[in-house]
Write an enzyme that holds these catalytic residues in place. Structure first.
Site, short mmCIF file in Angstrom:
data_model
loop_
_atom_site.label_atom_id
_atom_site.label_comp_id
_atom_site.label_asym_id
_atom_site.label_seq_id
_atom_site.Cartn_x
_atom_site.Cartn_y
_atom_site.Cartn_z
N ASN A 1 0.99 -0.97 -0.06
CA ASN A 1 0.10 -0.25 -0.07
C ASN A 1 0.90 1.08 -0.01
OD1 ASN A 1 -2.41 1.50 0.23
ND2 ASN A 1 -3.14 0.40 2.38
N HIS B 1 -13.95 -5.06 10.76
CA HIS B 1 -13.23 -3.36 11.57
C HIS B 1 -15.13 -3.40 11.75
CE1 HIS B 1 -8.91 -3.17 9.47
NE2 HIS B 1 -9.17 -4.02 10.22
N ARG C 1 -12.71 -5.42 15.53
CA ARG C 1 -12.13 -4.23 15.89
C ARG C 1 -12.76 -2.90 16.17
NH1 ARG C 1 -7.27 -1.84 12.34
NH2 ARG C 1 -9.03 -0.42 11.20
N TYR D 1 -6.90 7.63 12.70
CA TYR D 1 -6.50 6.06 12.17
C TYR D 1 -7.97 5.16 11.92
CZ TYR D 1 -5.95 1.45 10.72
OH TYR D 1 -6.19 0.02 11.19
N ASP E 1 -6.45 -1.53 17.49
CA ASP E 1 -5.58 -1.25 16.67
C ASP E 1 -5.13 -0.16 17.09
OD1 ASP E 1 -4.06 -2.04 13.37
OD2 ASP E 1 -3.14 -0.95 15.45
N HIS F 1 -2.30 1.29 16.57
CA HIS F 1 -1.38 1.32 15.24
C HIS F 1 -0.08 1.98 15.20
CE1 HIS F 1 -1.63 2.08 10.79
NE2 HIS F 1 -2.17 1.56 11.03
N GLU G 1 -3.08 -4.08 19.31
CA GLU G 1 -2.64 -4.14 18.26
C GLU G 1 -1.05 -3.34 18.50
OE1 GLU G 1 -4.73 -4.84 14.98
OE2 GLU G 1 -2.94 -4.35 13.61
N GLU H 1 2.57 -6.54 11.68
CA GLU H 1 1.81 -6.54 10.03
C GLU H 1 2.90 -5.78 9.40
OE1 GLU H 1 -1.89 -3.73 10.70
OE2 GLU H 1 -0.56 -3.22 9.72
N ARG I 1 1.54 -10.70 13.58
CA ARG I 1 0.01 -9.99 12.67
C ARG I 1 1.42 -10.48 11.05
NH1 ARG I 1 -3.30 -9.03 11.92
NH2 ARG I 1 -4.18 -6.64 11.62
N HIS J 1 -2.71 -10.32 9.03
CA HIS J 1 -2.70 -8.76 8.88
C HIS J 1 -3.96 -9.23 6.95
CE1 HIS J 1 -1.83 -4.91 6.64
NE2 HIS J 1 -2.48 -4.68 8.25
N ASP K 1 -6.24 -3.11 1.75
CA ASP K 1 -5.31 -3.27 0.85
C ASP K 1 -4.62 -4.97 0.71
OD1 ASP K 1 -4.11 -2.10 3.70
OD2 ASP K 1 -2.45 -2.62 3.09
N GLU L 1 -7.62 -11.67 9.82
CA GLU L 1 -8.50 -10.34 8.97
C GLU L 1 -8.82 -10.21 7.66
OE1 GLU L 1 -6.22 -6.99 9.66
OE2 GLU L 1 -6.82 -5.70 9.19
N TRP M 1 2.10 7.19 11.54
CA TRP M 1 0.57 7.20 11.29
C TRP M 1 0.43 6.42 12.00
CZ3 TRP M 1 -1.94 4.06 7.98
CH2 TRP M 1 -2.96 3.89 7.67
C1 CS2 Z 1 -4.67 -1.55 9.68
C2 CS2 Z 1 -3.95 -1.53 8.44
O1 CS2 Z 1 -5.65 -3.75 9.41
C3 CS2 Z 1 -4.99 -3.90 10.05
O2 CS2 Z 1 -4.48 -3.44 11.13
O3 CS2 Z 1 -2.97 -1.94 10.18
O4 CS2 Z 1 -5.42 -1.65 8.27
C4 CS2 Z 1 -3.16 -0.66 7.35
O5 CS2 Z 1 -3.19 0.08 8.57
C5 CS2 Z 1 -2.90 -0.91 6.41
O6 CS2 Z 1 -3.06 -2.01 6.51
C6 CS2 Z 1 -1.71 0.05 6.00
O7 CS2 Z 1 -1.99 -0.36 4.45
MG MG Z 2 -3.15 -3.30 11.78
#
Ligand code: CS2
Ligand code: MG
Length: 423
Positions: free
Chosen positions: A57, A142, A167, A179, A231, A233, A257, A283, A304, A333, A337, A360, A423
């Site tokens: 991504n 999600h 999530r 996020y 998450d 992040h 996470e 991830e 992950r 993960h 994407d 996920e 981020w």
């Molecule tokens: C996130 C993702 O799904 C997750 O756990 O961390 O949405 C992540 O932000 C994206 O895959 C980044 O491309």
């Molecule tokens: Mg994540």
């Protein structure tokens, strides 16, 4: 190294049935049916096609070039059956190795070669990995909400779809973009179209004041059964992560996470001393070596790593095997994407790997399903890879060609004082 045509026979003239084959083409397809995906197509002399996901991504073109310019020429003439030798050749033979671009490229080749091996043998890949150790794979998806009521509605909508694990991500008062949360009607897609990343403002203190209240409200709303995940992040210091984890222990999260940035894994020792909240990380990791101390020091409960970005099916199995020794589970993960090709590959690993806990799965827009026809299926909170030979995915190349790549980047985040943060 070249394959030879025709069947091999043993000295006794017994036909081994192992007709060797040869890779004759390796093509990279970039398509954007709503978002960018990079797919590798490997074709053999016997007319078999293998599909691999190479989506990274925000850096799709880097992987596409790595594959087109540096890997594809090396694949021509190789025996597609030699999956592990090809993995070793592409990993140990490159010198400047590891990292997301290299490992996503290797991952795409590996997934495509397992796809071909399944088609050669007429078997779904999970059968070639030792067969099913479970009947179906638990999945989580999600739920997002700008405020608590919106989040609770989103969780309820997911429960109505049958999900047993959700999530929960919410907005933060005082922040315009956060996020994991969309403040529009469409599903959450982090990569924004355009020539440069969107800049978000992040305020950790505001988040730390708010997140415990949101997650406690979610638990009150759903009761004790539903698995709740969250998450962070990559945004906290070890001290902040320890305090947040402690505060969330009463919520009974399935996992918390990415509490801290992934580079320094030793900081999790501090987090682990202060909280028993289950931790999930990985991830953004690309090899078993990057996960090694997290696993062997039991600094996490779930790893992950994603089948695409961690070197394919062959390497994800290595990570799972190390994790199993330390009673750590796999929770790969799988957001929007990670392409349907990768989701399929991950599910074949999931069905055949004892310590695979949860996958996920964000779901895809209908157009994505038209481009990527898949044999995997979702039902009542569980996924299954299906029993088509190989990964069970076919790509409609004509339709894919109608959606050319569009520049899109993940956001960047700055603190209120303007300094960069994760981020
Ligand atoms: C996130 C993702 O799904 C997750 O756990 O961390 O949405 C992540 O932000 C994206 O895959 C980044 O491309
Ligand atoms: Mg994540």
């Amino acid at each position: 190294m070249t394959g030879t045509g025709g069947n091999r026979t043993t000295d006794s003239g017994h036909d081994t049935g192992r007709a060797s084959d040869t890779i004759v083409a390796a093509d990279v397809i970039i398509t954007s049916p709503g978002r960018n995906f990079v797919t590798l197509k490997i074709t053999t002399a016997q007319g078999l096609t293998g599909w691999g996901d190479a989506t990274l991504n925000g850096r799709e073109l880097a992987v596409a070039s790595y594959l087109r310019d540096h890997v594809a020429p090396l694949l021509i003439g190789r025996d597609p059956a030699r999956i592990e030798d090809t993995w070793q050749y592409l990993y140990r033979g490159v010198y400047w190795r590891r990292g997301p671009v290299t490992m996503t490229s290797i991952g795409a080749v590996d997934i495509a070669l397992w796809d071909i091996k399944g088609k050669t043998t007429g078997q779904p890949v999970y059968q070639l990995l030792g067969g099913a150790v479970r009947d179906r794979i638990l999945t989580y998806t999600h739920a997002t909400g700008w405020d608590v009521p919106q989040l609770l509605d989103s969780i309820d909508a997911r429960r109505e779809q049958g999900f047993l694990a959700v999530r929960a991500q919410s907005g933060v008062p005082g922040l315009d973009m956060v996020y994991g949360v969309t403040n529009g009607a469409a599903g959450y897609e982090p990569a924004g179209r355009g020539a440069a990343p969107v800049e978000e403002v992040w305020d950790t203190d505001a988040y730390l004041r708010h997140a415990p209240k949101v997650l406690a409200a979610a638990r009150d709303h759903v009761g004790p059964e539903l698995k709740l995940l969250h998450d962070v992040h990559h945004r906290l210091t070890p001290g902040q992560a320890a305090r947040l984890g402690k505060e969330l222990e009463g919520v009974g999260l399935f996992w918390l996470e990415d509490v801290t940035p992934a580079e320094n894994q030793q900081v999790l020792r501090h987090v682990r001393q202060h909280t028993t909240v289950p931790l999930a990380i990985g991830e953004v990791f690309n090899t078993v070596w990057e996960c090694q101390s997290l696993i062997t020091e039991q600094l996490i409960d779930f790893v992950r790593t994603c089948v695409t970005h961690a070197g394919g099916i062959s390497h994800l199995r290595r990570i799972a095997a190390l994790a199993e020794i330390w009673q750590i589970a796999l929770g790969p993960h799988g957001p929007s994407d990670v392409s349907p090709v990768a989701l399929g590959a991950s599910l074949h690993v999931g069905l055949s790997t004892p310590n695979f806990a949860i996958q996920e799965y964000m779901g895809y827009e209908p157009l994505v399903h038209e481009v990527f026809q898949h044999g995997w299926s979702y039902e009542n909170g569980y996924l299954h890879p299906g029993d088509l030979p190989g990964i069970g995915i076919e790509v409609d190349e004509k339709l894919a060609a109608r959606y050319p790549y569009e520049p899109a980047y993940l956001p960047v985040a700055r603190r209120r004082d303007g300094s960069m943060t994760d981020w």
